[in-house]
Write a protein that holds these residues in place. Structure first.
Motif, PDB file in Angstrom:
ATOM      1  N   SER A  22      -3.815   3.343   9.837  1.00  0.00           N
ATOM      2  CA  SER A  22      -3.203   2.912   8.589  1.00  0.00           C
ATOM      3  C   SER A  22      -1.827   3.553   8.445  1.00  0.00           C
ATOM      4  N   THR A  23      -0.971   2.936   7.660  1.00  0.00           N
ATOM      5  CA  THR A  23       0.335   3.545   7.374  1.00  0.00           C
ATOM      6  C   THR A  23       0.205   4.647   6.331  1.00  0.00           C
ATOM      7  N   GLU A  24      -0.918   4.667   5.622  1.00  0.00           N
ATOM      8  CA  GLU A  24      -1.198   5.702   4.621  1.00  0.00           C
ATOM      9  C   GLU A  24      -2.137   6.711   5.265  1.00  0.00           C
ATOM     10  N   GLN A  25      -1.680   7.959   5.437  1.00  0.00           N
ATOM     11  CA  GLN A  25      -2.465   8.956   6.165  1.00  0.00           C
ATOM     12  C   GLN A  25      -2.363  10.324   5.497  1.00  0.00           C
ATOM     13  N   ALA A  26      -3.375  11.127   5.758  1.00  0.00           N
ATOM     14  CA  ALA A  26      -3.365  12.544   5.378  1.00  0.00           C
ATOM     15  C   ALA A  26      -3.993  13.309   6.538  1.00  0.00           C
ATOM     16  N   PHE A  27      -3.750  14.604   6.591  1.00  0.00           N
ATOM     17  CA  PHE A  27      -4.316  15.439   7.651  1.00  0.00           C
ATOM     18  C   PHE A  27      -4.969  16.673   7.031  1.00  0.00           C
ATOM     19  N   LYS A  72      -5.992   3.526   2.248  1.00  0.00           N
ATOM     20  CA  LYS A  72      -5.873   2.096   1.981  1.00  0.00           C
ATOM     21  C   LYS A  72      -4.399   1.685   2.051  1.00  0.00           C
ATOM     22  N   ASP A  73      -4.131   0.589   2.771  1.00  0.00           N
ATOM     23  CA  ASP A  73      -2.798  -0.009   2.778  1.00  0.00           C
ATOM     24  C   ASP A  73      -2.957  -1.524   2.857  1.00  0.00           C
ATOM     25  N   VAL A  74      -1.929  -2.264   3.275  1.00  0.00           N
ATOM     26  CA  VAL A  74      -2.003  -3.725   3.324  1.00  0.00           C
ATOM     27  C   VAL A  74      -2.713  -4.239   4.574  1.00  0.00           C
ATOM     28  N   THR A  75      -3.067  -3.333   5.498  1.00  0.00           N
ATOM     29  CA  THR A  75      -3.737  -3.724   6.732  1.00  0.00           C
ATOM     30  C   THR A  75      -5.154  -4.196   6.442  1.00  0.00           C
ATOM     31  N   ASP A  83      -7.932   5.967  -1.649  1.00  0.00           N
ATOM     32  CA  ASP A  83      -6.702   5.787  -2.402  1.00  0.00           C
ATOM     33  C   ASP A  83      -6.362   7.148  -3.015  1.00  0.00           C
ATOM     34  N   GLU A  84      -5.203   7.257  -3.642  1.00  0.00           N
ATOM     35  CA  GLU A  84      -4.793   8.517  -4.260  1.00  0.00           C
ATOM     36  C   GLU A  84      -5.907   9.108  -5.111  1.00  0.00           C
ATOM     37  N   GLY A  85      -6.267  10.374  -4.838  1.00  0.00           N
ATOM     38  CA  GLY A  85      -7.248  11.102  -5.635  1.00  0.00           C
ATOM     39  C   GLY A  85      -8.697  10.872  -5.259  1.00  0.00           C
ATOM     40  N   ASP A  86      -8.952  10.027  -4.246  1.00  0.00           N
ATOM     41  CA  ASP A  86     -10.339   9.762  -3.839  1.00  0.00           C
ATOM     42  C   ASP A  86     -10.915  10.911  -3.017  1.00  0.00           C
ATOM     43  N   SER A 111      -4.605  12.247  -0.529  1.00  0.00           N
ATOM     44  CA  SER A 111      -3.304  11.810  -1.025  1.00  0.00           C
ATOM     45  C   SER A 111      -2.458  11.427   0.177  1.00  0.00           C
ATOM     46  N   SER A 112      -1.765  10.307   0.080  1.00  0.00           N
ATOM     47  CA  SER A 112      -0.937   9.843   1.191  1.00  0.00           C
ATOM     48  C   SER A 112       0.096  10.906   1.568  1.00  0.00           C
ATOM     49  N   LEU A 113       0.218  11.138   2.853  1.00  0.00           N
ATOM     50  CA  LEU A 113       1.118  12.129   3.451  1.00  0.00           C
ATOM     51  C   LEU A 113       0.693  13.568   3.160  1.00  0.00           C
TER      52      LEU A 113
END
Length: 166
Positions: A22-27, A72-75, A83-86, A111-113
């Motif tokens: 996904s383009t939205e990622q966290a590590f 979650k992104d448009v993919t 999503d943010e805060g999940d 949270s994304s990034l």
């Protein structure tokens, strides 16, 4: 929520995990992981789930192994991703035990990034029974050494007495 992962193997005999980049990622980086007081093995895998959906995985490489967690992104196929805060749950796939172990610790919301350092994650292979259990002793009749297994659903003081009826 229950979790499962595809444990089939690729040509290199490594487990395959089906998640979408996904383009939205966290590590998430765990400083220390202990399963019943022991560190995981290099062939173990760290898995990230959101609502029972696998959203990231990586082969364990020691302390601070970065666990990618997709969002979650448009993919297509990422609709159930966080999503943010999940909430995200982390697990360890023990190669030697063939079991997925839930990891406990302070795991920040996604949270994304986001890049999160987790001080300590712990897990256990010990299965806690739902009721009190006393299994048959073996060998029976008793020999010089006999095994008596029991299980407790919670911490409790108990007394176990063995009598010789003869």
């Amino acid at each position: 929520a229950s979790v499962s992962a595809d444990l089939s193997k690729d040509n290199n005999s490594k487990p395959l995990f089906d998640w979408i980049q996904s383009t939205e990622q966290a590590f998430y980086l765990a400083k220390e992981i202990l399963i019943d007081g022991e560190a995981p093995q290099v062939e173990d895998y760290l898995l990230a789930f959101h609502d029972g959906e696998l959203v990231g995985s990586v082969e364990y490489g020691g302390n601070y192994t970065p666990i990618p967690v997709m969002g979650k992104d448009v993919t297509s196929g990422t609709e159930a991703y966080p999503d943010e805060g999940d909430e995200v749950k982390l697990y360890l796939l023990s190669a030697s035990e063939g079991k997925i172990i839930e990891l406990q610790g302070s795991i920040p919301a996604w949270s994304s990034l986001g890049v999160y350092t987790l001080s300590s994650l712990t897990g256990t292979l010990i299965e806690i029974p739902e009721d009190y259990v006393l299994e048959p002793s073996y060998p029976n009749p008793f020999n010089p050494s006999t095994t008596v297994k029991f299980g407790l659903p919670q911490d409790a003081d108990i007394s176990l007495k063995v009598y010789d009826l003869q």
